[in-house]
Design an enzyme around this catalytic site. Structure first.
Site, PDB file in Angstrom:
ATOM      1  N   HIS A 149      -7.485  -6.317   0.376  1.00  0.00           N
ATOM      2  CA  HIS A 149      -6.368  -5.396   0.197  1.00  0.00           C
ATOM      3  C   HIS A 149      -5.053  -6.147   0.310  1.00  0.00           C
ATOM      4  O   HIS A 149      -4.820  -6.849   1.282  1.00  0.00           O
ATOM      5  CB  HIS A 149      -6.453  -4.304   1.265  1.00  0.00           C
ATOM      6  CG  HIS A 149      -5.441  -3.215   1.116  1.00  0.00           C
ATOM      7  ND1 HIS A 149      -5.089  -2.672  -0.101  1.00  0.00           N
ATOM      8  CD2 HIS A 149      -4.700  -2.559   2.045  1.00  0.00           C
ATOM      9  CE1 HIS A 149      -4.188  -1.718   0.090  1.00  0.00           C
ATOM     10  NE2 HIS A 149      -3.924  -1.638   1.378  1.00  0.00           N
ATOM     11  N   SER A 200       0.836  -1.198   0.000  1.00  0.00           N
ATOM     12  CA  SER A 200       0.000   0.000   0.000  1.00  0.00           C
ATOM     13  C   SER A 200       0.878   1.258   0.000  1.00  0.00           C
ATOM     14  O   SER A 200       1.643   1.454  -0.947  1.00  0.00           O
ATOM     15  CB  SER A 200      -0.952  -0.065   1.202  1.00  0.00           C
ATOM     16  OG  SER A 200      -2.050   0.786   1.034  1.00  0.00           O
ATOM     17  N   ASP A 240      -9.030  -5.485  -5.139  1.00  0.00           N
ATOM     18  CA  ASP A 240      -8.527  -4.694  -4.009  1.00  0.00           C
ATOM     19  C   ASP A 240      -9.449  -3.498  -3.788  1.00  0.00           C
ATOM     20  O   ASP A 240      -9.573  -2.639  -4.662  1.00  0.00           O
ATOM     21  CB  ASP A 240      -7.098  -4.220  -4.279  1.00  0.00           C
ATOM     22  CG  ASP A 240      -6.404  -3.688  -3.043  1.00  0.00           C
ATOM     23  OD1 ASP A 240      -7.055  -2.932  -2.281  1.00  0.00           O
ATOM     24  OD2 ASP A 240      -5.218  -4.001  -2.830  1.00  0.00           O
TER      25      ASP A 240
END
Length: 518
Positions: free
Chosen positions: A487, A232, A459
């Site tokens: 995610h 991320s 995601d």
């Protein structure tokens, strides 16, 4: 990427075991730092101490704790501003995990869990229990708390716990003028508090300087080149490192990429759209269960009705000592938190069902973990650091006017019913930010070794186009796509694990656009 609350508290307790952790006043950064190439500072020695006993006592019984892992805690100092590399310092906190049976060591694998504001030290402890052993057999796993985060000092702490509680409870879908006025006022109160506490020094906590810190850590760890795994926001940090130091890249695995091509408005809309799609995937899974979905045949309608219920009469919690009641803000934060990982979907469904029946305990658990709230009512500095880094990185020329944000809230509230209005309102966050900005550089990382970008078709937080754009922008990058849900992608499925492991260990680069099935 949010991590568990428990280990945050544990790692905090280890600070006494670390030598040389001293706070420094970050002072006022020199605005020339982003536009010049200052003389490279020398890496300071990392002071390591044995914290294995403390960590082992807490992770005992956790899946993976049977591994024969040795933990160390460390600290080192880096310049507050790289425009003055010999000037004042701040302290970076690290955790290193090493298999006792490690053989044929390659070096260190440095990780970043996301956020911004996530604790890399906490992540090193957790990932040591879950990472594939063929990777741990070859690398020391190293996590660090970036500048301003966790146990690195000074940590950004400028949002009082009471104010964080109010932020969590606030209207999550502000569309009326009155609701947006309240949202803007709350955001300004947060910014004003941080400005009063730190002033222009808030500009210190930016990703570009964190990437420079990362290079000093690489040198302090004794590695000629960096091997890095970021999830991320960690993809933003990793790609920034590659842009600044392309010749020092050994391997960069960037999972769930934050889109480098999006401005804040495009990023906020992509987030709203991704979360809506994530909710639909959660709903479809729930209604397909043989045992039946705890929230009925129409999960979206159920959540809408629960939000209305919480607005009319906030929902109490059965947890002993809990005095808060769940407002719509708590309900929707819990929903968002539950969409991050498919493993949390059963907890989310049960928590929503229990809340409908008058007990919001499960929703508070999800929402509090997401925001870094501990059981004693205090918070980690996740929210503070996330705000500081986000605004320090943001180009002020991208800031929207209030009337533009109001128009987007009305539009997105219709197009993305659960998350659109809140995503639009979040664009106000950095409006009052007066500290120095260090906008993220354009990143092509020309001259870097091959970089692996991993994206996920389902995601909900960093949708696949972000990974596609990052892979296209980075000259040497290839893209691996997982047809999965939730995610991030690694280490969740055998196919992705095999590709990423081979890349990290043996530098085997897959074909660009390779796909792994669900």
């Amino acid at each position: 990427m949010r991590l568990s609350r428990g280990l945050v508290a544990v790692v905090s307790g280890l600070l006494l075991a670390v030598s040389g952790c001293t706070s420094s006043d970050p002072g006022s950064p020199d605005s020339s730092a982003a536009s010049t190439t200052p003389a490279a500072p020398e890496a300071e020695e990392i002071a390591w101490s044995d914290c294995d006993e403390q960590i082992q006592s807490v992770i005992a019984g956790t899946p993976g704790s049977e591994r024969d892992i040795l933990f160390e805690c460390g600290s080192t100092q880096v310049p507050i501003t790289y425009a003055e590399p010999q000037g004042e310092k701040l302290t970076i906190f690290l955790v290193r995990a090493r298999l006792a049976t490690q053989t044929d060591r390659i070096g260190s694998l440095v990780i970043n869990p996301g956020g911004p504001g996530g604790s890399g030290a906490d992540a090193a402890i957790q990932r040591a229990l879950t990472m594939p052993e063929n990777v741990l057999n070859r690398f020391d796993l190293v996590g660090f708390d970036p500048r301003g985060v966790g146990l690195s000092t000074p940590a950004v702490e400028c949002v009082p716990d009471e104010l964080k509680d109010r932020v969590l409870a606030a209207e999550p879908r502000p569309v009326s003028d009155e609701q947006l006025d309240d949202s803007f006022a709350l955001a300004q109160e947060v910014v004003d508090g941080c400005t009063d506490e730190y002033g222009d020094a808030l500009g210190t906590f930016n990703t570009t300087d964190t990437a420079r810190d990362l290079d000093l850590l690489r040198e302090g760890l004794g590695d000629e080149q960096l091997t890095f795994l970021g999830w991320s926001y960690g993809t933003t940090l990793g790609s920034t490192y590659a842009e600044l130091f392309p010749d020092r890249v050994r391997a960069l695995a960037l999972d769930a990429a934050v889109d480098p091509d999006n401005d804040p408005q495009a990023d906020a809309e992509a987030s709203a759209a991704g979360l809506e799609a994530g909710f639909d995937a959660f709903a479809a899974n729930c209604t397909s269960l043989v045992a039946g979905c705890p929230i009925g045949a129409e999960p979206r309608r159920f959540v809408d009705e629960l939000l209305a219920q919480a607005a009319q009469a906030p929902i109490p919690s059965a947890r002993a000592g809990e005095t808060r009641q769940a407002t719509p803000g708590v309900v929707l934060t819990a929903v968002q938190a539950g969409l991050y990982n498919t493993s949390a979907w059963p907890q989310l469904a049960q928590g929503l069902a229990a809340a409908r029946n008058g007990d919001a305990q499960g929703l508070f658990s999800l929402a509090d973990a997401y925001n870094g709230r501990l059981q004693d009512g205090t918070y980690s500095n996740l929210i503070d650091a996330n705000l500081a880094v986000t605004c320090a990185d943001r180009d002020p020329d991208t800031q929207l006017a209030e009337d533009e944000i109001r128009a987007l809230a009305a539009d997105w509230g219709q197009r993305y019913p659960l998350f659109g209005a809140g995503s639009a309102a979040s664009l106000y966050t950095c409006s009052g930010w007066e500290a120095e900005r260090t906008p993220l550089p354009a990143r092509d990382a020309a001259g870097a070794a091959p970089i692996l970008v991993v994206g996920n078709t389902g995601d909900p937080v960093t949708p696949l186009p972000g990974a596609e754009d990052m892979a296209a922008d980075l000259t040497s990058a290839v893209l691996l796509v997982w047809q999965g849900l939730g995610h991030t992608s690694y280490p969740k499925t055998g196919c992705v694990n095999d590709v990423v492991n081979a890349y990290l260990v043996d530098l085997v680069v897959p074909a660009d656009g390779a796909t792994c099935p669900l």
